[in-house]
Design a protein around this motif. Structure first.
Motif, mmCIF file in Angstrom:
data_model
loop_
_atom_site.group_PDB
_atom_site.id
_atom_site.type_symbol
_atom_site.label_atom_id
_atom_site.label_comp_id
_atom_site.label_asym_id
_atom_site.label_seq_id
_atom_site.Cartn_x
_atom_site.Cartn_y
_atom_site.Cartn_z
ATOM 1 N N LEU A 1 0.633 -1.746 0.116
ATOM 2 C CA LEU A 1 0.425 -0.151 0.085
ATOM 3 C C LEU A 1 1.018 0.979 0.259
ATOM 4 O O LEU A 1 0.433 2.652 -0.842
ATOM 5 C CB LEU A 1 -1.088 0.393 0.890
ATOM 6 N N LEU B 1 0.625 3.709 -2.797
ATOM 7 C CA LEU B 1 0.022 5.852 -2.354
ATOM 8 C C LEU B 1 1.365 6.354 -2.922
ATOM 9 O O LEU B 1 0.315 7.562 -3.283
ATOM 10 C CB LEU B 1 -0.220 5.301 -0.879
ATOM 11 N N PRO C 1 -12.541 3.871 0.521
ATOM 12 C CA PRO C 1 -11.228 4.162 -0.143
ATOM 13 C C PRO C 1 -11.668 3.095 -0.995
ATOM 14 O O PRO C 1 -12.087 1.893 -1.113
ATOM 15 C CB PRO C 1 -10.133 3.546 -0.195
ATOM 16 N N THR C 2 -11.723 3.466 -2.718
ATOM 17 C CA THR C 2 -11.815 2.528 -3.352
ATOM 18 C C THR C 2 -10.556 2.467 -4.166
ATOM 19 O O THR C 2 -9.444 3.097 -4.732
ATOM 20 C CB THR C 2 -12.373 3.667 -4.985
ATOM 21 N N ASP C 3 -10.456 1.277 -5.213
ATOM 22 C CA ASP C 3 -9.418 0.912 -5.629
ATOM 23 C C ASP C 3 -9.727 0.464 -7.123
ATOM 24 O O ASP C 3 -10.275 -0.337 -7.515
ATOM 25 C CB ASP C 3 -9.058 -0.682 -5.249
ATOM 26 N N SER D 1 -9.654 7.956 -7.207
ATOM 27 C CA SER D 1 -9.265 6.190 -6.737
ATOM 28 C C SER D 1 -7.620 6.780 -6.369
ATOM 29 O O SER D 1 -7.580 6.109 -5.339
ATOM 30 C CB SER D 1 -9.312 5.417 -7.820
ATOM 31 N N ASN E 1 -8.478 9.264 -2.610
ATOM 32 C CA ASN E 1 -8.813 9.069 -1.905
ATOM 33 C C ASN E 1 -8.503 7.977 -0.694
ATOM 34 O O ASN E 1 -8.628 8.801 0.442
ATOM 35 C CB ASN E 1 -10.864 8.287 -2.080
ATOM 36 N N ASP E 2 -8.036 7.306 -1.020
ATOM 37 C CA ASP E 2 -7.181 6.232 0.066
ATOM 38 C C ASP E 2 -5.746 7.052 1.116
ATOM 39 O O ASP E 2 -6.373 6.366 2.043
ATOM 40 C CB ASP E 2 -6.277 4.678 -0.835
ATOM 41 N N VAL F 1 -6.898 7.762 5.052
ATOM 42 C CA VAL F 1 -5.896 7.255 5.759
ATOM 43 C C VAL F 1 -6.277 8.115 7.370
ATOM 44 O O VAL F 1 -6.829 7.757 7.954
ATOM 45 C CB VAL F 1 -4.428 7.191 5.316
ATOM 46 N N ARG G 1 -13.762 -1.160 -4.389
ATOM 47 C CA ARG G 1 -13.190 -1.756 -3.001
ATOM 48 C C ARG G 1 -11.677 -3.357 -2.740
ATOM 49 O O ARG G 1 -11.923 -3.096 -2.836
ATOM 50 C CB ARG G 1 -14.007 -2.692 -1.090
ATOM 51 N N ALA H 1 -5.895 -0.978 0.137
ATOM 52 C CA ALA H 1 -6.260 -0.249 1.610
ATOM 53 C C ALA H 1 -7.195 -0.271 2.187
ATOM 54 O O ALA H 1 -7.136 -0.491 3.356
ATOM 55 C CB ALA H 1 -6.793 1.358 0.103
ATOM 56 N N SER H 2 -9.099 -0.918 2.281
ATOM 57 C CA SER H 2 -9.789 -1.861 3.180
ATOM 58 C C SER H 2 -8.927 -2.950 3.867
ATOM 59 O O SER H 2 -8.766 -3.600 4.912
ATOM 60 C CB SER H 2 -10.715 -2.438 2.993
#
Length: 459
Positions: free
Chosen positions: A80, A84, A143-145, A170, A173-174, A178, A358, A361-362
């Motif tokens: 991640l 990121l 968060p979306t992926d 995407s 937003n992750d 956080v 999702r 991140a989730s």
């Protein structure tokens, strides 16, 4: 020499060498078949999760590695961190500020509304759940992926403005989620242990503050150093990809040493590095992305082999109901509200609302929550696992047919000279996993490393 004993199949932390061998073999197979499978909407996460689950069913002991090991958690965390960093780097903020319309609506209106809606729905579906846990659950699934529906942001038949909105949402937003996750986790744990106090609030502030500090220090210094050295031709070709990867890990390690959030550090570091590294910034993060994808692949195999099996005993109809609502109502209603008055027509709003997968991140948030412990932890973590699994399957398998359907609607209902709504020409960021200058997509790059301005349908 004799045949190696059982001890030879084990490495540090209880991770079996046989498990490592099987995981690497699965990744080799996916790599060899990735292009034809991708054309049919089979994403890496879908393939790897299903194969991991199948291996665990056919040969239960082969991938029997505890999700609680430090190795498993670190692999997911670093995956991640690298994604990121690279996602933040590839977003050109100077270009984006002139095209903030839809992405800013999704991030500044849609994301908070999604968390609020998710919290409210959780309180209704799980009436005995503390609101702090409901808020934590909603934050973990906010968060979306885009990688779970890669075809949607890669297919030139989808209007450029729609792809840009989904891709930028995407990518950012992750990182924005956080600090909200850290706050929610701290509040939930405080309620579990001794109630919210100044100590807890100070810990939250320290994680966020030191994370930002570490990221900005590493990103600014790394970006300026790279730019200065690159201008003088001092960076050897073989090290151009390694330097940004090292900056991402440096931001993470500084934050960890200061008890800050490594995820915030990676996100802030990527934004700073991308802003300061100069015209070559989009060309030098491919290795970071590839390394992140490799570690994410390992995580998805473990998810299929272990997390799904561990979650099964705790699955209830309420868990399935919340997962279904999270992927539909909790996502789509906030998107509709966020895009109201933007010129987006109903099919576009539905398309953008549905494709909010999702993903990683989730899952990483769930690992961190499992490590820290939260109230109603079994229900919260099981719901995250089921929601992510459903998202991987549904968003992966619907991406190809829904892109075809949306493309037919767009062609039939949009005048060629339209300059509103979905038809506004839009500059696209370089999408994840694509080398600058590669053929086969409309996000080609010149020497400046920026995405091209493309026509609405990508032609």
């Amino acid at each position: 020499m004799g045949r190696p004993g059982a001890a030879a199949w084990a490495i540090g932390g209880g991770v079996g060498m046989l498990a490592v061998t099987v995981v690497l073999a699965i990744i080799v197979v996916w790599s060899a078949l990735s292009k034809p499978l991708d054309r049919h909407g089979v994403t890496p996460a879908l393939f790897l999760m299903v194969v991991g689950f199948a291996v665990s069913v056919v040969a239960p002991g082969v991938l029997d590695v505890s999700l609680e090991t430090v190795v498993a958690e670190r692999i997911a965390e670093i995956a991640l961190v690298l994604l990121l960093f690279s996602d933040a780097t590839r977003i050109d903020l100077r270009v984006l500020r002139h095209q903030l319309g839809w992405p800013s609506r999704l991030l500044l209106i849609g994301l908070p509304l999604t968390i609020l809606a998710g919290s409210g729905i959780a309180a209704l579906v799980f009436p005995s759940m503390a609101f702090a846990s409901a808020f934590l659950l909603a934050t973990m699934l906010a968060p979306t992926d885009a990688a779970l529906g890669q075809k949607v942001v890669a297919d030139p038949r989808v209007p450029a403005r729609v792809r840009q909105a989904l891709d930028v949402e995407s990518g950012l937003n992750d990182g924005l989620a956080v600090p909200l996750f850290l706050v929610a986790l701290s509040i939930a744990n405080a309620e579990l242990e001794f109630g919210l106090s100044g100590v807890v609030a100070g810990s939250m502030a320290a994680q966020i503050g030191w994370g930002l500090t570490a990221g900005l220090v590493a990103g600014i210094l790394g970006g300026l150093l790279f730019r200065a050295a690159d201008r003088r031709g001092w960076v050897a070709r073989e090290w151009r990809q390694i330097l940004p990867l090292a900056v991402a890990l440096l931001a993470y390690s500084i934050a960890q040493g200061l008890d800050g959030s490594g995820f915030i550090a990676a996100f802030a570091g990527g934004l700073a590095f991308g802003r300061l590294a100069g015209p070559s910034r989009a060309k030098v993060t491919v290795l970071s992305e590839a390394a992140g994808d490799l570690l994410a692949a390992i995580t998805w195999i473990a998810f299929g082999a272990l997390a799904l099996a561990l979650a099964l005993p705790y699955v209830t109809w309420q868990v399935f109901l919340y997962a279904a609502l999270s992927l539909t109502v909790v996502r789509m209603v906030p998107v509709a509200l966020a895009l109201a008055g933007s010129g987006a027509r109903a099919p576009t709003v539905a398309f953008v609302g549905w494709f909010g997968p999702r993903g990683l991140a989730s899952l990483v948030f769930a690992l961190l929550a499992a490590d820290r412990g939260v109230p109603e932890g079994e229900t919260v973590l099981t719901t995250v696992v089921v929601t992510v699994a459903m998202s991987i399957i549904l968003h992966g398998l619907t991406s190809a047919p829904l892109v075809d359907l949306y493309h037919r609607w767009y062609d039939a209902n949009t005048p060629t000279d339209s300059t509103s709504g979905e038809s506004v020409p839009t500059r696209l960021p370089r999408r994840r996993r694509q080398f600058p200058g590669m053929n086969g997509g409309d996000e080609g790059h010149g020497d400046d490393g920026h995405g091209d301005v493309v026509s609405p349908s990508g032609s």
